[in-house]
Design an enzyme around this catalytic site. Structure first.
Site, PDB file in Angstrom:
ATOM      1  N   THR A 125     -11.151   7.456   5.851  1.00 29.67           N
ATOM      2  CA  THR A 125     -11.479   8.056   5.149  1.00 29.67           C
ATOM      3  C   THR A 125     -11.985   9.437   4.775  1.00 29.67           C
ATOM      4  OG1 THR A 125     -11.931   7.328   2.301  1.00 29.67           O
ATOM      5  CG2 THR A 125     -13.533   6.951   4.238  1.00 29.67           C
ATOM      6  N   ASP A 126     -12.162   9.927   4.200  1.00 33.07           N
ATOM      7  CA  ASP A 126     -12.743  11.321   3.585  1.00 33.07           C
ATOM      8  C   ASP A 126     -14.759  11.090   2.942  1.00 33.07           C
ATOM      9  OD1 ASP A 126     -11.898  10.397   1.636  1.00 33.07           O
ATOM     10  OD2 ASP A 126     -12.410  12.208   0.620  1.00 33.07           O
ATOM     11  N   LYS A 132     -15.584   1.523   5.374  1.00 34.90           N
ATOM     12  CA  LYS A 132     -14.781   2.269   6.591  1.00 34.90           C
ATOM     13  C   LYS A 132     -15.318   2.498   7.456  1.00 34.90           C
ATOM     14  CE  LYS A 132     -10.672   2.844   4.931  1.00 34.90           C
ATOM     15  NZ  LYS A 132     -10.141   2.323   5.839  1.00 34.90           N
ATOM     16  N   TRP A 188      -7.851  11.388  -0.854  1.00 33.83           N
ATOM     17  CA  TRP A 188      -6.669  12.143  -2.076  1.00 33.83           C
ATOM     18  C   TRP A 188      -6.042  11.455  -2.206  1.00 33.83           C
ATOM     19  CZ3 TRP A 188      -9.317  17.028  -5.062  1.00 33.83           C
ATOM     20  CH2 TRP A 188     -11.214  16.327  -5.191  1.00 33.83           C
ATOM     21  N   TYR A 190     -18.112   1.876  -0.156  1.00 34.95           N
ATOM     22  CA  TYR A 190     -16.954   1.629   1.045  1.00 34.95           C
ATOM     23  C   TYR A 190     -16.889   3.157   1.563  1.00 34.95           C
ATOM     24  CZ  TYR A 190     -12.398   3.841   0.868  1.00 34.95           C
ATOM     25  OH  TYR A 190     -11.011   4.453   1.482  1.00 34.95           O
ATOM     26  N   ALA A 197      -6.445  -2.001   3.840  1.00 32.36           N
ATOM     27  CA  ALA A 197      -7.684  -1.978   3.113  1.00 32.36           C
ATOM     28  C   ALA A 197      -8.111  -2.136   1.796  1.00 32.36           C
ATOM     29  CB  ALA A 197      -8.290  -0.281   3.134  1.00 32.36           C
ATOM     30  N   TYR A 198      -9.453  -2.007   1.520  1.00 30.12           N
ATOM     31  CA  TYR A 198     -10.493  -3.086   0.660  1.00 30.12           C
ATOM     32  C   TYR A 198     -10.866  -1.427  -0.250  1.00 30.12           C
ATOM     33  CZ  TYR A 198     -13.971  -4.371  -2.886  1.00 30.12           C
ATOM     34  OH  TYR A 198     -14.541  -4.235  -4.271  1.00 30.12           O
ATOM     35  N   GLY A 221       0.849  -1.525   0.275  1.00 29.17           N
ATOM     36  CA  GLY A 221       0.134  -0.122   0.420  1.00 29.17           C
ATOM     37  C   GLY A 221       0.651   2.114  -0.321  1.00 29.17           C
ATOM     38  N   ASP A 237      -4.267 -11.187   6.588  1.00 24.01           N
ATOM     39  CA  ASP A 237      -5.132 -11.551   5.660  1.00 24.01           C
ATOM     40  C   ASP A 237      -6.085 -10.839   6.601  1.00 24.01           C
ATOM     41  OD1 ASP A 237      -7.252 -11.678   3.435  1.00 24.01           O
ATOM     42  OD2 ASP A 237      -6.269 -13.545   3.484  1.00 24.01           O
TER      43      ASP A 237
END
Length: 297
Positions: free
Chosen positions: A102-103, A130, A151, A126, A61-62, A10, A37
């Site tokens: 995440t935003d 999260k 972003w 998504y 993360a996915y 990542g 995993d």
């Protein structure tokens, strides 16, 4: 300090590995598949215990925003249940955990920058997954710092900057969405912030735990981001393309995106004494690096 980071490839994991390279006070251990995993929760605690960390960074993360609409169970398994299992492992080991979020936990309807106390309301799978991860991390125990960012780009992996440079090399004009606003954030800056805050999480202070926003300083829209990328590219002898503004309605995607993803990082700055560079400066640095060494993965 030994910091175990979930995920091997990542952007944040690779950035942490690079930023800590050569430092004698910190060791980064990347822990990922097949040993760890997130879709197989039973693998998480043993892998993290073997790392013997002083701190865990939950970065894996996915992240396939559109595909998540077709794979909601997998997205929630990784981003929700998996994230909770990482936090539970941290609690069992007696170490704090930094969890990246995440935003997209917001619906984008607010005018102005989002702060940590604003109500969440994800508009896609998504973002919902999260948010479930945030809730699972918080439920696992109090010694957590949830970092919402936005972003993200870097010299590593796939991201908007690399896409623009690749596509701009073969086209004279690109159409880019202009009615979605946010904070472009370099994963290298996220890594710097994490390395700055890490010692404070073991200092005995209580105010270092909770939810924080951590994003690049300043805001723009996607088309403005693209223009800056090409300006930096042109300055370094790279590809240059014209950017034409379009509304999101003209670029349909399976998952809806928030129209406003702008995050205020004032709480993070006040708590930890660290502020991200201006997004334009960080963008310029990553573009210059990619053009100098385009093979870096």
């Amino acid at each position: 300090m030994r910091i175990a980071v979930t995920g091997r490839e990542g952007q944040v994991a690779q950035s942490l590995k690079e930023r800590a390279s050569g430092r004698s006070d910190v060791e980064i251990l990347l822990v990922g598949r097949p040993d760890l995993d997130l879709a197989a929760p039973d693998s998480i605690a043993p892998a993290l215990k073997a790392a013997r960390p002083d701190l865990i960074v939950s970065a894996a993360a996915y992240t396939a925003v559109d595909r998540a609409e077709d794979e909601p169970e997998l997205a929630h398994a990784v981003n929700g249940i998996g994230a909770g299992a990482v936090a539970a492992a941290a609690i069992s080991l007696g170490v704090p955990v930094i969890h990246l979020s995440t935003d997209y936990v917001f619906d984008g309807a607010k005018h102005g920058d989002y702060v940590e106390t604003d109500p969440t309301g994800p508009i896609g799978v998504y973002g919902a997954s999260k948010l479930a991860g945030e809730q699972a991390v918080a439920a696992a125990g109090p010694r957590h710092a949830i970092l919402r960012t936005a972003w993200v780009y870097s010299p590593f992996g796939n991201n908007f900057v690399r896409t623009m440079l690749r596509v701009g090399a073969t086209r004279e004009e690109l159409t880019v969405v202009a009615d979605q606003h946010g904070n472009p954030t370099s994963a290298l800056d996220i890594a710097d912030a994490i390395l700055h805050m890490a010692p404070q999480l073991t200092s005995g202070r209580d105010d270092v735990f909770g939810i924080f926003h951590l994003a690049g300083s300043g805001t723009t829209n996607w088309s403005g981001f693209a223009r800056r990328i090409f300006e930096a590219s042109h300055a370094n002898g790279g590809p240059m393309a014209r950017v034409k503004d379009i509304p999101a309605a003209d670029y349909p995607t399976k998952a809806r995106r928030p129209a406003n993803s702008r995050l205020s990082s004032a709480k993070f700055a006040g708590t930890f004494g660290w502020t991200a560079p201006d997004w334009r400066d960080s963008t310029d640095a990553v573009v210059a690096r990619l053009l100098a060494a385009p093979q870096s993965a």
